[in-house]
Motif scaffolding. Structure first.
Motif, short mmCIF file in Angstrom:
data_model
loop_
_atom_site.label_atom_id
_atom_site.label_comp_id
_atom_site.label_asym_id
_atom_site.label_seq_id
_atom_site.Cartn_x
_atom_site.Cartn_y
_atom_site.Cartn_z
N LYS A 339 0.84 -1.20 0.00
CA LYS A 339 0.00 0.00 0.00
C LYS A 339 0.87 1.25 0.00
O LYS A 339 1.75 1.41 0.85
N VAL A 340 0.62 2.13 -0.97
CA VAL A 340 1.46 3.31 -1.19
C VAL A 340 0.59 4.55 -1.24
O VAL A 340 -0.48 4.55 -1.86
N ASN A 341 1.05 5.62 -0.58
CA ASN A 341 0.36 6.91 -0.66
C ASN A 341 1.39 8.02 -0.56
O ASN A 341 2.17 8.08 0.39
N ALA A 342 1.39 8.91 -1.55
CA ALA A 342 2.39 9.97 -1.61
C ALA A 342 2.29 10.93 -0.43
O ALA A 342 3.28 11.59 -0.07
N ASN A 343 1.12 11.01 0.19
CA ASN A 343 0.90 11.94 1.30
C ASN A 343 1.07 11.28 2.66
O ASN A 343 0.61 11.79 3.67
N GLN A 344 1.72 10.12 2.68
CA GLN A 344 2.10 9.44 3.91
C GLN A 344 0.93 8.93 4.73
O GLN A 344 1.03 8.75 5.95
N ARG A 345 -0.19 8.64 4.07
CA ARG A 345 -1.27 7.94 4.76
C ARG A 345 -0.88 6.48 4.97
O ARG A 345 -1.40 5.82 5.85
N TYR A 346 0.00 5.99 4.11
CA TYR A 346 0.68 4.72 4.32
C TYR A 346 2.17 5.00 4.44
O TYR A 346 2.68 5.96 3.86
N ALA A 347 2.89 4.15 5.17
CA ALA A 347 4.29 4.43 5.51
C ALA A 347 5.28 3.85 4.50
O ALA A 347 6.49 4.06 4.63
N THR A 348 4.81 3.12 3.51
CA THR A 348 5.70 2.49 2.54
C THR A 348 6.50 3.52 1.76
O THR A 348 5.96 4.55 1.33
N ASN A 349 7.79 3.24 1.58
CA ASN A 349 8.57 4.00 0.61
C ASN A 349 9.26 3.01 -0.34
O ASN A 349 9.04 1.80 -0.25
N ASP A 350 10.06 3.52 -1.25
CA ASP A 350 10.66 2.63 -2.24
C ASP A 350 11.60 1.61 -1.61
O ASP A 350 11.69 0.47 -2.07
N GLU A 351 12.26 1.98 -0.50
CA GLU A 351 13.19 1.05 0.16
C GLU A 351 12.43 -0.09 0.83
O GLU A 351 12.74 -1.27 0.61
N THR A 352 11.43 0.25 1.62
CA THR A 352 10.72 -0.81 2.35
C THR A 352 9.84 -1.63 1.41
O THR A 352 9.65 -2.83 1.61
N GLY A 353 9.28 -0.96 0.38
CA GLY A 353 8.52 -1.71 -0.61
C GLY A 353 9.39 -2.71 -1.35
O GLY A 353 8.95 -3.84 -1.64
N MET A 376 -9.73 10.79 -4.78
CA MET A 376 -10.40 10.27 -3.59
C MET A 376 -9.48 10.37 -2.38
O MET A 376 -8.25 10.37 -2.51
N GLY A 377 -10.08 10.47 -1.21
CA GLY A 377 -9.31 10.47 0.03
C GLY A 377 -8.80 9.07 0.35
O GLY A 377 -9.34 8.07 -0.13
N CYS A 378 -7.76 9.01 1.17
CA CYS A 378 -7.12 7.74 1.50
C CYS A 378 -7.21 7.47 2.99
O CYS A 378 -6.98 8.38 3.81
N GLY A 379 -7.55 6.25 3.36
CA GLY A 379 -7.51 5.85 4.77
C GLY A 379 -6.08 5.71 5.25
O GLY A 379 -5.12 5.96 4.52
N SER A 380 -5.93 5.28 6.50
CA SER A 380 -4.58 5.12 7.05
C SER A 380 -4.55 3.93 7.98
O SER A 380 -5.55 3.23 8.16
N THR A 381 -3.38 3.69 8.58
CA THR A 381 -3.15 2.52 9.42
C THR A 381 -2.27 2.92 10.61
O THR A 381 -1.93 4.09 10.78
N ILE A 382 -1.85 1.90 11.37
CA ILE A 382 -0.90 2.17 12.44
C ILE A 382 0.51 2.40 11.89
O ILE A 382 1.40 2.84 12.63
#
Length: 434
Positions: A339-353, A376-382
């Protein structure tokens, strides 16, 4: 064609889902599984003496849990995270409603529940009750009525001809469940009912019910469905599915890991995580600091730590495909979703992905990507919360799901078992591969 291993995994998963109608029951069941495999309970009020290779767990509020193995501190932590709570209907403190001789109970909507599917379901009630004993002591117990005791009837279409076009749900007026029919002028007291239930479930010296945290749930059990048994349907897949996968991965990797391995399952994710036991609270950091023993050990360990936040992902719905970005429509039974989101709603970046894709390659399984439509808006996680609190490398993943936040959700039979193998390999990483 499903394998014997996959069938066994899914059978155990469905049993866990059925036995865990609330976060309290989920943590209780996770504790039982951990103790079967040699994990010892730690008391945060006591001094800890941890052995290298030791297996431990800590609970707070009996609804959040951190389980870990103590490895070599210079290798940091391999962590996975999930949450124990799901959207539901929670009982109000003074819930009794008697209208037209029907006993109803007032409820609050917990989290972003999809309300329409709650109508016309066979509902039961479960959770935690605090009480005063006959000797004047405070005590608590878990209860679960197990059988159907309530229903929220729909309004007949004859009385609302536009129901299929624009019916809305007023949560104050329309969702109090009906429990029974009373005689004229008959009264009802929920605390007396709960006292009786406590006694039925083995709590013998109950003098008075003081407070409770109770939720309604659908009594229909988890099931394997589809012409070829392709799908799992159940309540609370978001996010007990991830709790179970993380738990099994931690247990299966416990003898193979050299780094410390951690599973954290927080309550209150569905309402923002800002609580003493939520991901935005101090629980996880406090435990990691105590494992590391000194501030210097902790700071150095964080530089070698990776967190995989596991939550559900939106599978592309064939009837609503336009709700997805055209290149990012995860399909059930086609692998875990990054899960990827440019606005950091998800924490994934290219390294961890990249790390996760590499792990999937090692296991020879598929993985997919999800990013929300740009309009559309994006949900988030811990994931972003934990990354921000601890400053650690983090990514967000999930298993593709239909009907997220409904009373009944759907996932694929292949995905959970495959993810458990990926997370097991992650836990067993001896060194950060970069």
């Amino acid at each position: 064609m499903t394998s014997k291993k996959q069938n066994t995994f899914n059978q155990t998963l469905t049993q866990f889902l059925d036995a865990s109608p609330t976060p309290f029951h989920a943590v209780k069941n996770m504790v039982s599984r951990l103790e079967e495999h040699g994990f010892q309970k730690l008391d945060e009020a006591q001094t800890w003496s941890l052995d290298e290779g030791g297996r431990y767990y800590v609970t707070r509020n009996d609804s959040s849990i951190v389980a870990f193995t103590r490895g070599q501190l210079d290798k940091g932590f391999r962590m996975t995270g999930a949450h124990t709570d799901s959207p539901c209907l929670k009982l109000k403190p003074k819930p009794e409603l008697i209208r037209h001789q029907y006993l109803q109970l007032g409820v609050e909507v917990y989290g972003g529940a999809l309300l329409n599917p709650w109508f016309d379901r066979d509902l039961s009630l479960a959770g935690r009750v605090h009480y005063l004993t006959t000797s004047g002591q405070l005590a608590w117990g878990l209860i679960d009525y197990q059988k159907a005791i309530a229903v929220i009837p729909s309004l007949a279409i004859h009385l609302d001809r536009e129901a299929n076009k624009n019916r809305t749900v007023n949560p104050q007026n329309h969702i109090p469940p009906i429990l029974s029919q009373l005689g004229k002028d008959e009264k009802a007291d929920v605390r007396s009912l709960l006292k009786d239930r406590l006694v039925e479930e083995g709590h013998k010296e109950v003098e008075e019910v003081l407070e409770f945290d109770l939720s309604f749930y659908d009594t229909q059990g988890a099931a394997i469905i589809g012409l070829n048994d392709e799908f799992i349907t159940s309540a609370r897949l978001d996010n007990l599915l991830s709790c179970f996968v993380g738990l099994e991965s931690l247990i299966q990797s416990a003898d193979q890991s050299t780094a410390s391995t951690v599973l954290v399952c927080n309550d209150h994710e569905e309402v923002g995580s800002q609580s003493a036991i939520g991901a935005q609270g101090p629980m996880l950091q406090s435990i990691l600091e105590r494992i590391c023993e000194t501030p210097d050990h902790f700071r150095r360990a964080m530089t070698q730590t990776v967190m995989i936040s596991t939550d559900n992902a939106h599978g592309i719905h064939p009837n609503y495909a336009d709700k997805h970005d055209g290149n990012h429509g995860p399909i059930l039974n086609h692998g875990t979703v990054i899960k990827v989101n440019a606005n950091q709603r998800y924490a994934t970046n290219d390294e961890t992905g990249s790390l996760f894709r590499w792990l999937c390659q090692q296991e020879k399984v598929e993985c997919q990507h999800f990013t929300v439509r740009t309009d559309m808006g994006c949900g988030s996680t811990i994931g972003p919360i934990t990354a921000g609190e601890l400053g650690i490398k983090t990514l967000d993943i999930g298993l593709p799901t239909f009907g997220m936040h409904s009373i009944r959700e759907t996932c694929g039979v292949k995905d959970a078992c495959e993810l458990s193998q990926i997370l097991k390999r992650f836990y067993e990483l001896k060194d950060w591969p970069y």
